[in-house]
Design a protein around this motif. Structure first.
Motif, short mmCIF file in Angstrom:
data_model
loop_
_atom_site.label_atom_id
_atom_site.label_comp_id
_atom_site.label_asym_id
_atom_site.label_seq_id
_atom_site.Cartn_x
_atom_site.Cartn_y
_atom_site.Cartn_z
N VAL A 46 0.86 -1.19 0.00
CA VAL A 46 0.00 0.00 0.00
C VAL A 46 0.90 1.23 0.00
O VAL A 46 2.11 1.13 0.20
N LEU A 47 0.31 2.38 -0.20
CA LEU A 47 1.06 3.63 -0.12
C LEU A 47 0.98 4.21 1.28
O LEU A 47 -0.07 4.13 1.93
N ALA A 48 2.08 4.76 1.75
CA ALA A 48 2.12 5.44 3.04
C ALA A 48 2.42 6.92 2.78
O ALA A 48 3.33 7.25 2.01
N VAL A 49 1.65 7.78 3.41
CA VAL A 49 1.79 9.23 3.22
C VAL A 49 2.40 9.83 4.48
O VAL A 49 1.90 9.64 5.58
N ALA A 50 3.49 10.58 4.29
CA ALA A 50 4.13 11.31 5.39
C ALA A 50 3.62 12.74 5.37
O ALA A 50 3.36 13.31 4.30
#
Length: 161
Positions: A46-50
């Motif tokens: 999945v994508l992780a957003v900082a």
């Protein structure tokens, strides 16, 4: 003690509970793929957003795992190319949702946020440097106090999330 910070409970991923019931203006600092366990014990990418706080530019410790609903909410605001999201502001808020037979407090995107430019650190003259050191000492004394949009102070520090 904040129970969400206890090692037996703490998560590296941002959840609605971490938002302390408040709405926050954040700026997307990065988007990257990560591999995490799914509900069946397998792994999924999945994508992780900082994020960083829009008001101060301080980075949040926790990242948000991007699920379809949140991904679509951000895409509606900033386009479908996640590479173009960097530096864009969003407003996040907690929301209780019923899913998988339970109620979960999740992070939802409430809209776009204004991005404020922060001045880069520069060499400061001696009197200004002394004043800055005093301000840092004051910050250390009130660490853990963050003011979300609307001006209400919170004892939850998103910096540590």
């Amino acid at each position: 003690m904040n129970v969400l910070n206890h090692p037996s409970i703490a998560s590296e991923w941002l959840s609605g509970l971490d938002l302390d019931g408040k709405t926050w203006e954040v700026v997307i600092a990065g988007v990257e793929p990560v591999t995490v366990p799914d509900r069946n014990g397998k792994t999924e990418e999945v994508l992780a957003v900082a994020f960083r706080l829009a008001t101060t530019g301080v980075a949040l410790r926790k990242r948000l795992l991007l699920r379809p609903t949140t991904a679509k909410q951000i895409a509606k605001l900033h386009g479908i190319e996640s590479d173009n999201w960097i530096g864009k502001g969003i407003v996040i808020r907690p929301e209780n949702v019923a899913a998988f037979g339970a109620t979960h407090c999740v992070v939802r995107v409430a809209g776009a946020a204004t991005v404020r430019m922060h001045q880069p650190a520069t060499e400061t003259p001696a009197p200004a440097a002394a004043a800055a050191r005093g301000a840092q000492r004051l910050s250390a004394r009130v660490a853990g106090r963050v003011t979300p949009p609307g001006g209400q102070s919170s004892s939850l520090s998103l910096i540590h999330i």
